[in-house]
Design a protein around this motif. Structure first.
Motif, mmCIF file in Angstrom:
data_model
loop_
_atom_site.group_PDB
_atom_site.id
_atom_site.type_symbol
_atom_site.label_atom_id
_atom_site.label_comp_id
_atom_site.label_asym_id
_atom_site.label_seq_id
_atom_site.Cartn_x
_atom_site.Cartn_y
_atom_site.Cartn_z
ATOM 1 N N PRO A 84 -32.091 -22.772 -27.626
ATOM 2 C CA PRO A 84 -31.923 -21.792 -28.716
ATOM 3 C C PRO A 84 -33.240 -21.382 -29.368
ATOM 4 O O PRO A 84 -33.397 -20.231 -29.771
ATOM 5 C CB PRO A 84 -31.015 -22.531 -29.709
ATOM 6 C CG PRO A 84 -30.281 -23.535 -28.877
ATOM 7 C CD PRO A 84 -31.237 -23.955 -27.818
ATOM 8 N N ARG A 85 -34.193 -22.324 -29.449
ATOM 9 C CA ARG A 85 -35.464 -22.007 -30.085
ATOM 10 C C ARG A 85 -36.190 -20.888 -29.350
ATOM 11 O O ARG A 85 -36.842 -20.040 -29.979
ATOM 12 C CB ARG A 85 -36.339 -23.263 -30.137
ATOM 13 C CG ARG A 85 -37.657 -23.059 -30.862
ATOM 14 C CD ARG A 85 -38.501 -24.319 -30.867
ATOM 15 N NE ARG A 85 -39.015 -24.643 -29.527
ATOM 16 C CZ ARG A 85 -38.549 -25.618 -28.762
ATOM 17 N NH1 ARG A 85 -37.564 -26.391 -29.186
ATOM 18 N NH2 ARG A 85 -39.062 -25.847 -27.573
ATOM 19 N N VAL A 86 -36.070 -20.856 -28.026
ATOM 20 C CA VAL A 86 -36.727 -19.810 -27.240
ATOM 21 C C VAL A 86 -36.145 -18.446 -27.590
ATOM 22 O O VAL A 86 -36.869 -17.460 -27.754
ATOM 23 C CB VAL A 86 -36.575 -20.092 -25.732
ATOM 24 C CG1 VAL A 86 -37.082 -18.909 -24.903
ATOM 25 C CG2 VAL A 86 -37.335 -21.358 -25.353
ATOM 26 N N TRP A 87 -34.829 -18.387 -27.759
ATOM 27 C CA TRP A 87 -34.193 -17.118 -28.115
ATOM 28 C C TRP A 87 -34.641 -16.643 -29.494
ATOM 29 O O TRP A 87 -34.818 -15.444 -29.720
ATOM 30 C CB TRP A 87 -32.662 -17.264 -28.077
ATOM 31 C CG TRP A 87 -32.117 -17.327 -26.677
ATOM 32 C CD1 TRP A 87 -31.985 -18.429 -25.899
ATOM 33 C CD2 TRP A 87 -31.668 -16.224 -25.898
ATOM 34 N NE1 TRP A 87 -31.461 -18.100 -24.672
ATOM 35 C CE2 TRP A 87 -31.252 -16.746 -24.646
ATOM 36 C CE3 TRP A 87 -31.554 -14.855 -26.126
ATOM 37 C CZ2 TRP A 87 -30.744 -15.930 -23.634
ATOM 38 C CZ3 TRP A 87 -31.049 -14.041 -25.113
ATOM 39 C CH2 TRP A 87 -30.649 -14.577 -23.888
ATOM 40 N N ALA A 91 -36.625 -13.193 -30.244
ATOM 41 C CA ALA A 91 -36.128 -12.211 -31.216
ATOM 42 C C ALA A 91 -37.255 -11.754 -32.141
ATOM 43 O O ALA A 91 -37.365 -10.561 -32.474
ATOM 44 C CB ALA A 91 -34.976 -12.797 -32.025
ATOM 45 N N VAL A 92 -38.096 -12.707 -32.558
ATOM 46 C CA VAL A 92 -39.255 -12.346 -33.384
ATOM 47 C C VAL A 92 -40.172 -11.396 -32.620
ATOM 48 O O VAL A 92 -40.629 -10.364 -33.152
ATOM 49 C CB VAL A 92 -40.032 -13.612 -33.811
ATOM 50 C CG1 VAL A 92 -41.346 -13.229 -34.496
ATOM 51 C CG2 VAL A 92 -39.181 -14.471 -34.728
ATOM 52 N N LEU A 93 -40.432 -11.710 -31.356
ATOM 53 C CA LEU A 93 -41.306 -10.863 -30.547
ATOM 54 C C LEU A 93 -40.685 -9.496 -30.278
ATOM 55 O O LEU A 93 -41.402 -8.498 -30.181
ATOM 56 C CB LEU A 93 -41.622 -11.564 -29.222
ATOM 57 C CG LEU A 93 -42.559 -12.768 -29.320
ATOM 58 C CD1 LEU A 93 -42.649 -13.484 -27.973
ATOM 59 C CD2 LEU A 93 -43.949 -12.320 -29.769
ATOM 60 N N ALA A 94 -39.370 -9.439 -30.140
ATOM 61 C CA ALA A 94 -38.720 -8.155 -29.906
ATOM 62 C C ALA A 94 -38.999 -7.180 -31.044
ATOM 63 O O ALA A 94 -39.221 -5.984 -30.822
ATOM 64 C CB ALA A 94 -37.215 -8.355 -29.739
ATOM 65 N N VAL A 95 -39.007 -7.708 -32.270
ATOM 66 C CA VAL A 95 -39.270 -6.860 -33.434
ATOM 67 C C VAL A 95 -40.759 -6.573 -33.580
ATOM 68 O O VAL A 95 -41.176 -5.425 -33.785
ATOM 69 C CB VAL A 95 -38.713 -7.518 -34.710
ATOM 70 C CG1 VAL A 95 -39.095 -6.698 -35.946
ATOM 71 C CG2 VAL A 95 -37.202 -7.653 -34.620
ATOM 72 N N VAL A 217 -31.443 -4.316 -30.676
ATOM 73 C CA VAL A 217 -31.732 -3.989 -32.074
ATOM 74 C C VAL A 217 -31.620 -2.481 -32.300
ATOM 75 O O VAL A 217 -31.012 -2.020 -33.277
ATOM 76 C CB VAL A 217 -33.131 -4.491 -32.471
ATOM 77 C CG1 VAL A 217 -33.513 -3.984 -33.863
ATOM 78 C CG2 VAL A 217 -33.179 -6.017 -32.448
ATOM 79 N N MET A 218 -32.192 -1.705 -31.386
ATOM 80 C CA MET A 218 -32.131 -0.252 -31.526
ATOM 81 C C MET A 218 -30.714 0.268 -31.361
ATOM 82 O O MET A 218 -30.325 1.245 -32.015
ATOM 83 C CB MET A 218 -33.058 0.404 -30.508
ATOM 84 C CG MET A 218 -34.540 0.185 -30.784
ATOM 85 S SD MET A 218 -35.065 0.754 -32.426
ATOM 86 C CE MET A 218 -34.785 2.515 -32.279
ATOM 87 N N LEU A 219 -29.913 -0.355 -30.492
ATOM 88 C CA LEU A 219 -28.519 0.064 -30.347
ATOM 89 C C LEU A 219 -27.747 -0.158 -31.642
ATOM 90 O O LEU A 219 -26.934 0.689 -32.052
ATOM 91 C CB LEU A 219 -27.862 -0.702 -29.194
ATOM 92 C CG LEU A 219 -28.290 -0.295 -27.781
ATOM 93 C CD1 LEU A 219 -27.724 -1.269 -26.749
ATOM 94 C CD2 LEU A 219 -27.817 1.129 -27.479
ATOM 95 N N VAL A 220 -28.005 -1.284 -32.304
ATOM 96 C CA VAL A 220 -27.352 -1.554 -33.588
ATOM 97 C C VAL A 220 -27.789 -0.537 -34.638
ATOM 98 O O VAL A 220 -26.989 -0.101 -35.479
ATOM 99 C CB VAL A 220 -27.672 -2.994 -34.057
ATOM 100 C CG1 VAL A 220 -27.166 -3.224 -35.481
ATOM 101 C CG2 VAL A 220 -27.057 -4.009 -33.101
ATOM 102 N N LEU A 221 -29.062 -0.140 -34.582
ATOM 103 C CA LEU A 221 -29.615 0.792 -35.568
ATOM 104 C C LEU A 221 -29.417 2.259 -35.186
ATOM 105 O O LEU A 221 -29.953 3.143 -35.867
ATOM 106 C CB LEU A 221 -31.110 0.523 -35.752
ATOM 107 C CG LEU A 221 -31.507 -0.844 -36.303
ATOM 108 C CD1 LEU A 221 -33.029 -0.971 -36.369
ATOM 109 C CD2 LEU A 221 -30.897 -1.072 -37.689
ATOM 110 N N THR A 222 -28.661 2.522 -34.131
ATOM 111 C CA THR A 222 -28.497 3.890 -33.647
ATOM 112 C C THR A 222 -28.128 4.892 -34.742
ATOM 113 O O THR A 222 -28.743 5.959 -34.843
ATOM 114 C CB THR A 222 -27.458 3.940 -32.518
ATOM 115 O OG1 THR A 222 -27.932 3.170 -31.404
ATOM 116 C CG2 THR A 222 -27.211 5.379 -32.055
ATOM 117 N N PRO A 223 -27.133 4.607 -35.587
ATOM 118 C CA PRO A 223 -26.781 5.605 -36.614
ATOM 119 C C PRO A 223 -27.925 5.912 -37.578
ATOM 120 O O PRO A 223 -27.978 7.004 -38.150
ATOM 121 C CB PRO A 223 -25.610 4.947 -37.356
ATOM 122 C CG PRO A 223 -25.056 3.944 -36.399
ATOM 123 C CD PRO A 223 -26.243 3.435 -35.638
#
Length: 322
Positions: A84-87, A91-95, A217-223
């Motif tokens: 889980p720590r890797v995920w 996630a931090v790097l994705a942003v 993240v971008m899919l969630v923020l689509t609207p």
């Protein structure tokens, strides 16, 4: 992501090195191809912005990049990490490595030229060195690397030609946004080495998770960021595909192989190639005039790359590069 030993030692210490992170010549070729593709990405973004919004540019490149990298991972049959720590780190790097800098660059390119954006992108090695040595304390640049960074920045200054002044239509706020984006890159490259250096992921899997989580993240923020009208033509469509599949897909695997073989500071000098490519494309595609400072700056930039990668040595201590 590791110290900056010879590539052979780095390959031994990597938990799961990619096949592309092997011989120095092959890594060097991937380094050059990454610089070419990422240098072209600024032109692709500029063209894409003629038909879609900045948020839609980022949405498209991340989704297409994730799909492209997913194909590589599926063909290799790589396994997803189970820790889980890797995920959490991914996630931090994705942003920090994708969502934030991509949005900053796309917004800024509405107000500055693609060539100027590519030139400012060359500050990434400086940001990486600062983050790696001061914030995370994971790397101490050698004297040659420091000299290379300084020479590279001087080359960028020759390309910018500040003695002629900046065009009044180039927003200072947009330029500050680009510097914020390169600071994100520097943070991310140092973060990779500090927290995910021994995660056991191959370069394709690492790139897939990085881009894939950012795409989610971008899919969630689509609207919020990607809603609005779209006007496509063949040039805009081709630019979006190249920016996503190549610039945000395959090139990230090449970059990860260079990071694993050479370390974050040396690998980040790929951004010294982007202003050379950006200026060349401005001349060839946008019919921009060629000034004496552009080829002169390009030569100085290449000298900085050679120094930063310990390819040039002077004095009694001169010896061939590893």
């Amino acid at each position: 992501m590791t110290r900056t030993p010879p590539p052979a030692e780095t390959a031994r210490r990597s938990a799961a090195p990619s096949p592309g992170a092997g011989p120095t010549a092959w890594v060097g070729l991937q380094f050059a191809l990454t610089g070419l593709v990422w240098g072209s990405s600024f032109l692709f973004m500029k063209v894409a912005l003629e038909g879609i919004s900045p948020g839609q540019v980022v949405w498209s490149r991340l989704v297409l990049g994730a799909l492209t990298l997913g194909i590589f991972v599926a063909l290799r049959r790589d396994r997803l990490p189970r820790v889980p720590r890797v995920w959490l780190h991914m996630a931090v790097l994705a942003v920090s490595f994708c969502v934030a800098p991509f949005l900053l660059f796309s917004w800024a390119q509405q107000h500055v030229t693609s060539g100027l954006a590519s030139i400012y992108n060359a500050t990434t090695p400086i940001m990486t060195a600062i983050m790696a040595s001061l914030l995370f304390r994971v790397e101490r640049p050698t004297r040659a690397q420091i000299a290379g960074i300084i020479v590279g920045i001087l080359g960028v200054m020759v390309l910018v030609a500040p003695w002629r002044g900046l065009s009044p239509d180039e927003s200072l706020l947009a330029q500050a946004a680009i510097l914020g984006a390169t600071a994100c890159y520097g943070f991310s490259l140092a973060y990779m080495r500090r927290f995910v250096a021994h995660s056991g992921m191959s370069a394709p899997m690492f790139s897939f998770l990085n881009i894939g989580i950012a795409a989610l993240v971008m899919l969630v923020l689509t609207p919020l960021v990607a809603a609005g009208p779209v006007a496509l033509d063949p040039w805009i469509g081709a630019s979006i595909l190249l920016l996503g599949c190549l610039g945000t897909g395959v090139a990230y695997i090449w970059n990860q192989n260079a990071v694993r073989a050479w370390g974050p500071t040396r690998a980040s000098t790929v951004t010294y190639l982007t202003p050379v490519v950006g200026v060349a494309l401005g001349i060839a595609v946008l019919a921009e005039p060629l000034s004496w400072n552009e080829p002169a700056g390009a030569l100085v930039v290449f000298l900085g790359i050679l120094l930063a990668q310990n390819r040039l040595r002077f004095g009694r201590g001169a010896r061939s590069a590893p």
